[in-house]
Design an enzyme around this catalytic site. Structure first.
Site, mmCIF file in Angstrom:
data_model
loop_
_atom_site.group_PDB
_atom_site.id
_atom_site.type_symbol
_atom_site.label_atom_id
_atom_site.label_comp_id
_atom_site.label_asym_id
_atom_site.label_seq_id
_atom_site.Cartn_x
_atom_site.Cartn_y
_atom_site.Cartn_z
ATOM 1 N N TYR A 152 -14.207 -2.816 10.320
ATOM 2 C CA TYR A 152 -12.828 -2.298 10.301
ATOM 3 C C TYR A 152 -12.159 -2.559 11.661
ATOM 4 O O TYR A 152 -11.038 -3.075 11.719
ATOM 5 C CB TYR A 152 -12.854 -0.801 9.979
ATOM 6 C CG TYR A 152 -11.493 -0.159 9.957
ATOM 7 C CD1 TYR A 152 -10.632 -0.337 8.873
ATOM 8 C CD2 TYR A 152 -11.051 0.640 11.018
ATOM 9 C CE1 TYR A 152 -9.368 0.261 8.844
ATOM 10 C CE2 TYR A 152 -9.796 1.234 10.996
ATOM 11 C CZ TYR A 152 -8.965 1.043 9.909
ATOM 12 O OH TYR A 152 -7.721 1.626 9.887
ATOM 13 N N SER A 204 -4.594 -0.413 14.222
ATOM 14 C CA SER A 204 -5.316 0.819 14.528
ATOM 15 C C SER A 204 -5.802 0.771 15.972
ATOM 16 O O SER A 204 -6.139 -0.300 16.490
ATOM 17 C CB SER A 204 -6.528 0.959 13.601
ATOM 18 O OG SER A 204 -7.350 2.017 14.055
ATOM 19 N N GLY A 256 0.811 -1.230 0.000
ATOM 20 C CA GLY A 256 0.000 0.000 0.000
ATOM 21 C C GLY A 256 0.833 1.264 0.000
ATOM 22 O O GLY A 256 0.556 2.199 0.759
ATOM 23 N N GLY A 285 -0.989 7.992 1.068
ATOM 24 C CA GLY A 285 -1.059 8.094 2.524
ATOM 25 C C GLY A 285 0.197 7.672 3.274
ATOM 26 O O GLY A 285 1.325 8.027 2.913
ATOM 27 N N ILE A 286 -0.031 6.880 4.300
ATOM 28 C CA ILE A 286 1.031 6.510 5.234
ATOM 29 C C ILE A 286 2.084 5.624 4.562
ATOM 30 O O ILE A 286 3.287 5.786 4.788
ATOM 31 C CB ILE A 286 0.391 5.782 6.447
ATOM 32 C CG1 ILE A 286 -0.575 6.718 7.177
ATOM 33 C CG2 ILE A 286 1.457 5.257 7.393
ATOM 34 C CD1 ILE A 286 -1.536 6.034 8.126
ATOM 35 N N GLY A 287 1.627 4.704 3.717
ATOM 36 C CA GLY A 287 2.565 3.784 3.065
ATOM 37 C C GLY A 287 3.515 4.505 2.127
ATOM 38 O O GLY A 287 4.709 4.181 2.062
HETATM 39 N N1 NAP Z 1 -5.374 7.092 8.131
HETATM 40 C C1 NAP Z 1 -5.635 6.811 9.410
HETATM 41 O O1 NAP Z 1 -6.154 7.641 10.177
HETATM 42 C C2 NAP Z 1 -5.289 5.445 9.936
HETATM 43 C C3 NAP Z 1 -5.479 5.189 11.323
HETATM 44 C C4 NAP Z 1 -5.174 3.935 11.819
HETATM 45 C C5 NAP Z 1 -4.679 2.960 10.949
HETATM 46 N N2 NAP Z 1 -4.515 3.222 9.610
HETATM 47 C C6 NAP Z 1 -4.006 2.174 8.746
HETATM 48 O O2 NAP Z 1 -2.914 2.655 7.997
HETATM 49 C C7 NAP Z 1 -2.767 1.840 6.823
HETATM 50 C C8 NAP Z 1 -2.532 2.728 5.606
HETATM 51 O O3 NAP Z 1 -3.728 3.414 5.309
HETATM 52 P P1 NAP Z 1 -3.793 4.944 4.848
HETATM 53 O O4 NAP Z 1 -4.472 5.674 5.945
HETATM 54 O O5 NAP Z 1 -2.483 5.404 4.370
HETATM 55 O O6 NAP Z 1 -4.859 4.798 3.660
HETATM 56 P P2 NAP Z 1 -4.775 5.024 2.063
HETATM 57 O O7 NAP Z 1 -4.194 6.355 1.769
HETATM 58 O O8 NAP Z 1 -6.138 4.719 1.578
HETATM 59 O O9 NAP Z 1 -3.741 3.920 1.572
HETATM 60 C C9 NAP Z 1 -4.117 2.569 1.496
HETATM 61 C C10 NAP Z 1 -3.155 1.839 0.609
HETATM 62 O O10 NAP Z 1 -3.552 0.448 0.583
HETATM 63 C C11 NAP Z 1 -3.635 0.040 -0.775
HETATM 64 N N3 NAP Z 1 -4.613 -1.032 -0.986
HETATM 65 C C12 NAP Z 1 -5.952 -0.983 -0.824
HETATM 66 N N4 NAP Z 1 -6.516 -2.142 -1.183
HETATM 67 C C13 NAP Z 1 -5.504 -2.955 -1.607
HETATM 68 C C14 NAP Z 1 -5.446 -4.261 -2.116
HETATM 69 N N5 NAP Z 1 -6.544 -4.995 -2.312
HETATM 70 N N6 NAP Z 1 -4.238 -4.778 -2.442
HETATM 71 C C15 NAP Z 1 -3.113 -4.049 -2.280
HETATM 72 N N7 NAP Z 1 -3.099 -2.791 -1.806
HETATM 73 C C16 NAP Z 1 -4.287 -2.250 -1.485
HETATM 74 C C17 NAP Z 1 -4.035 1.297 -1.535
HETATM 75 O O11 NAP Z 1 -3.762 1.122 -2.914
HETATM 76 P P3 NAP Z 1 -4.564 1.949 -4.060
HETATM 77 O O12 NAP Z 1 -3.811 3.249 -4.191
HETATM 78 O O13 NAP Z 1 -4.456 1.070 -5.252
HETATM 79 O O14 NAP Z 1 -5.968 2.126 -3.576
HETATM 80 C C18 NAP Z 1 -3.155 2.332 -0.836
HETATM 81 O O15 NAP Z 1 -1.849 2.291 -1.363
HETATM 82 C C19 NAP Z 1 -4.033 0.999 6.734
HETATM 83 O O16 NAP Z 1 -3.767 -0.323 7.202
HETATM 84 C C20 NAP Z 1 -4.985 1.701 7.700
HETATM 85 O O17 NAP Z 1 -5.949 0.819 8.211
HETATM 86 C C21 NAP Z 1 -4.807 4.452 9.096
#
Ligand code: NAP
Length: 280
Positions: free
Chosen positions: A168, A143, A14, A18-20
């Protein structure tokens, strides 16, 4: 202060937003060879270009993976194992917050498939290489919402009832239980396993929600803030032997009482093993 990661191979799932994305950039800045494990290879190439121009390192690669599709996870792992002789850090970062219950083509509920089963299978397939590359680290991005989750063995995939926040939260509790179970299983191998809450971060995670929910994004922190604890777990020399722990951002913390249920962790492991079979 994180170490120099020259010579280290790191996978980030990912990394396209975002974070990744920020995590991948920071790891590349520290000198790591970063493998961008992307669902969309085109988006991955754009991120790779940004990383290369921002860090002047050409060691960042794009490899395709769809965590919702076990066949794609297997292909990714096979390709990675065929082209790399070591793996120092696996960051299971990709995750989704799905507003509606949808099934993958394989018939698994999408939140559970992407947040739990995909990382479980990917980790299992890469574990022999992580062991032979030890000391090595697995970081699962969890989370704080896990604390309102429940392990519902009769509703793991929302088959009885689906509420998106609960699905979630449950998936993040599942991931934490599996992190602790894996840490027990790999004890003494030089592989560490930790789970981290990155903070409440302004990312694409909330894009699929109705507008009424999206206003909360304005109160959130930047992806750089969310990446910092992940990069620390991946790189800090002082965390080299720390395993089986939960981190709330930069601090080690106790997770919910339910997450320490060893029996539930073992049972969930067996369920995932059966769903992901064959693991080999
Ligand atoms: N943001 C917050 O407040 C928060 C809080 C607690 C935990 N988290 C965790 O942090 C992690 C990163 O999330 P984020 O907040 O950075 O969200 P994000 O910006 O939506 O990034 C999610 C990433 O996961 C990828 N992804 C989604 N479905 C996938 C699949 N089927 N196969 C492979 N990759 C896939 C997305 O790829 P695409 O670009 O192709 O969609 C994107 O690169 C997640 O595990 C989330 O639960 C986030």
């Amino acid at each position: 202060m994180p170490a120099n990661l020259e010579g280290h191979v790191c996978i980030v799932t990912g990394p396209t937003s975002g974070i990744g994305k920020q995590t991948a950039l920071e790891l590349a800045r520290l000198g790591a060879q970063v493998v961008l494990a992307c669902r969309d290879a085109g988006k991955g190439e754009a991120v790779r270009d940004e990383i290369v121009s921002g860090t002047r390192t050409s060691r960042t690669e794009v490899m395709q993976i769809d965590l919702a599709d076990p066949a794609s996870v297997r292909t990714f792992a096979a390709n990675f194992l065929a082209t790399h002789s070591r793996l120092d850090v696996l960051i299971n970062n990709a995750g989704i917050l799905a507003f509606r219950r949808r099934l993958t083509p394989g018939g698994v509920e999408t939140t559970f498939a992407v947040n739990v089963l995909g990382p479980f299978l990917l980790t299992a397939l890469l574990l022999p290489l992580l062991k032979s590359s030890a000391p090595s680290r697995i970081i699962n991005v969890g989370s704080a919402t896990h604390s309102s989750g429940r392990v519902e063995f009769d509703n793991l995939q929302g088959e009885r009832e689906f509420r998106f926040i609960r699905a979630y939260s449950n998936s993040k509790l599942d991931l934490l239980l599996l992190s602790y179970e894996l840490a027990r299983r790999v004890q003494g191998t030089g592989v560490t396993v930790n789970c981290v809450h990155p903070g409440t971060i302004r990312t694409g995670l909330y894009n699929g929600l109705p507008a009424a929910f999206r206003f909360v994004k304005f109160f959130m922190r930047s992806p750089a803030v969310g990446a910092a604890p992940i990069v620390r777990l991946a790189a800090s020399p002082e965390l080299r032997d720390v395993s089986g722990r939960y981190f709330d951002r930069l601090r080690e913390a106790r997770s919910s009482a339910a997450s320490y249920d060893v029996g539930a962790g073992q049972r969930l492991w067996s369920v995932c093993e059966a769903l992901a079979a064959p693991l080999g």
